[in-house]
Write a protein that holds these residues in place. Structure first.
Motif, PDB file in Angstrom:
ATOM      1  N   MET A 118       0.831  -1.104   0.085  1.00 45.43           N
ATOM      2  CA  MET A 118       0.019  -0.085   0.053  1.00 45.43           C
ATOM      3  C   MET A 118       0.744   1.222   0.084  1.00 45.43           C
ATOM      4  O   MET A 118       1.813   1.228   0.931  1.00 45.43           O
ATOM      5  N   SER A 119       0.633   2.119  -0.840  1.00 41.59           N
ATOM      6  CA  SER A 119       1.431   3.299  -1.021  1.00 41.59           C
ATOM      7  C   SER A 119       1.058   4.233   0.016  1.00 41.59           C
ATOM      8  O   SER A 119      -0.115   4.001   1.072  1.00 41.59           O
ATOM      9  N   GLN A 120       1.976   5.403   0.275  1.00 41.04           N
ATOM     10  CA  GLN A 120       1.620   6.073   1.449  1.00 41.04           C
ATOM     11  C   GLN A 120       0.488   6.786   1.315  1.00 41.04           C
ATOM     12  O   GLN A 120      -0.648   7.065   2.430  1.00 41.04           O
ATOM     13  N   ILE A 121      -0.144   7.173   0.201  1.00 38.84           N
ATOM     14  CA  ILE A 121      -1.309   7.999   0.122  1.00 38.84           C
ATOM     15  C   ILE A 121      -2.428   7.181   0.232  1.00 38.84           C
ATOM     16  O   ILE A 121      -3.647   7.400   1.133  1.00 38.84           O
ATOM     17  N   GLU A 122      -2.456   5.756  -0.051  1.00 38.13           N
ATOM     18  CA  GLU A 122      -3.256   4.808   0.006  1.00 38.13           C
ATOM     19  C   GLU A 122      -3.559   4.389   1.610  1.00 38.13           C
ATOM     20  O   GLU A 122      -5.038   4.319   1.880  1.00 38.13           O
ATOM     21  N   THR A 123      -2.555   4.503   2.477  1.00 42.46           N
ATOM     22  CA  THR A 123      -2.657   4.165   3.861  1.00 42.46           C
ATOM     23  C   THR A 123      -3.199   5.287   4.440  1.00 42.46           C
ATOM     24  O   THR A 123      -4.223   5.429   5.204  1.00 42.46           O
ATOM     25  N   ASP A 151      -8.885  11.489  -6.544  1.00 42.38           N
ATOM     26  CA  ASP A 151      -7.477  11.378  -6.791  1.00 42.38           C
ATOM     27  C   ASP A 151      -6.891  12.799  -7.377  1.00 42.38           C
ATOM     28  O   ASP A 151      -5.654  12.830  -7.837  1.00 42.38           O
ATOM     29  N   ASP A 193      -2.706  17.470  -6.678  1.00 40.66           N
ATOM     30  CA  ASP A 193      -2.728  16.423  -5.337  1.00 40.66           C
ATOM     31  C   ASP A 193      -4.046  15.790  -5.297  1.00 40.66           C
ATOM     32  O   ASP A 193      -5.133  16.357  -5.323  1.00 40.66           O
ATOM     33  N   HIS A 222       4.823  13.218   5.639  1.00 40.76           N
ATOM     34  CA  HIS A 222       3.633  13.061   4.482  1.00 40.76           C
ATOM     35  C   HIS A 222       2.626  14.154   4.540  1.00 40.76           C
ATOM     36  O   HIS A 222       2.589  15.016   5.610  1.00 40.76           O
TER      37      HIS A 222
END
Ligand code: SF4
Lengths: 170, 187
Positions: free
Chosen positions: A1-6, A22, A27, A82
């Motif tokens: 899982m990428s950072q943004i998905e987390t 998205d 951003d 982040h």
């Protein structure tokens, strides 16, 4: 899982009413209803996994086509390194939002700026005065349909006899 | 650097106890005034950076008797150094009114002269002369320190030519005030 998905997964847990986009042109961001704005800001600041301790900027966008004004918060976490963009909106006529200056004290002047230039009232703000324009100024200059008066306190707002660039007509 | 008639010139004579200067009282007063041209330490935008440079050692305005004062009550010249916003306008006027007569104003840079590149702005006054009477306009964005010193020297020349006593007794017309109702406008 990428950072943004987390971040996205955790945000949806904390604030179920947020809708995620998205952000094709920029951003990714989460849009929130106005009444959940303050609680959501508090939640993303205090949650240990998100930890957004820094308000990078708070700005406003006038959208006459949708008859609303958007307020955009850019957040950053020094702990996790982040970032997140949160948006909310309010009506153009007499629009109000809860103030978040108690969540991030830096919001105090940003909210004064948005109040000054776009005319959004922030409820619970302790000192909601104009920031950039004089206190007796009429209107909110960043609204798309703003028209400048010919004079302010007797000072002409165009230089007499001076070929000035045409002002944007709404 | 004077346009005065010869009989108004100063005469310097060697006397038994040093020298002697003989001349009309106006000229003597003006000589003193022009060599103590104190400017107010006041800047509203980026032109003020060049104003600081002007007081610095390279240009060294001090050698002409031009020193800054941090209060309008002791200043002879107001330098409008930078963009003036509407919010600042009444403060500029208030500072001007606190200065003692005879006061001079230099509009430094294109912003203070005409509003400069901010013609389309909702927040910028389109020229300092819409708020206070301006004596000297300096073009440039920003003007170099040399240009500012030249502007101050133009004020010196203006002072030198003034029949000062007549002016002090109100026998000469005053410059037109663009914002005469200013007094009631401050808070
Ligand atoms: S004239 Fe240029 S340098 Fe001076 S205040 Fe205006 S923008 Fe700044």
């Amino acid at each position: 899982m990428s950072q943004i998905e987390t971040i996205q997964a955790r945000l949806l847990e904390l604030v179920p009413e947020s809708s995620w986009s998205d952000g094709a042109a920029g951003d990714p961001f989460a849009a929130l209803p106005a009444d959940g704005w303050h609680a959501a800001c508090l939640a993303v600041r205090d949650d240990p996994a998100l930890g957004f301790d820094f308000l990078r900027s708070l700005s406003g966008v006038d959208r006459p086509a949708d008859d609303r004004i958007e307020v955009v918060a850019h957040l950053f976490s020094y702990k996790h390194r982040h970032a997140l963009v949160l948006k909310t909106h309010t009506g153009r006529d007499g629009g109000a939002l809860p103030s978040i200056h108690d969540v991030w004290p830096a919001a105090e002047w940003y909210e004064r700026e948005i109040f000054d230039l776009l005319g959004v009232r922030f409820e619970g703000h302790r000192d909601l005065r104009r920031l950039l324009m004089p206190e007796d100024w009429q209107g909110h200059p960043l609204r798309k349909d703003y028209r400048e008066a010919e004079h302010y306190r007797g000072i002409p707002t165009r230089r007499p006899g001076y070929a000035a660039p045409d002002r944007d007509e709404p | 650097m004077t346009t005065d008639k010869p009989e108004r010139e100063l005469v310097v004579e060697a006397g038994p106890e040093g020298g002697l200067v003989v001349g009309p009282i106006d000229r003597l007063l003006n000589l003193a005034r022009k060599h103590s041209l104190w400017y107010m330490l006041f800047g509203t935008a980026c032109c003020a950076i060049e104003l600081m440079q002007t007081g610095g050692p390279r240009t060294d305005a001090d050698r002409f008797g031009m020193v800054f004062r941090s209060t309008p009550r002791q200043a002879d010249v107001m330098l409008l150094a930078g963009t003036i916003t509407y919010k600042m306008a009444s403060r500029v006027r208030l500072l001007y009114e606190q200065m003692a007569e005879y006061r001079y104003v230099i509009a430094m840079g294109s912003c203070a002269s005409t509003g400069g590149l901010f013609q389309g702005s909702y927040a910028v006054v389109k020229g300092g002369d819409l708020i206070v009477p301006v004596d000297v306009y300096l073009p440039g964005c920003p003007p170099r320190p040399e240009a500012l010193v030249e502007g101050l020297m133009l004020v010196q020349q203006k002072m030198e030519r003034e029949p000062w006593l007549k002016k002090a007794h109100g026998k000469l017309p005053q410059p037109v005030d663009p914002w005469p109702e200013g007094a009631e406008l401050h808070r």
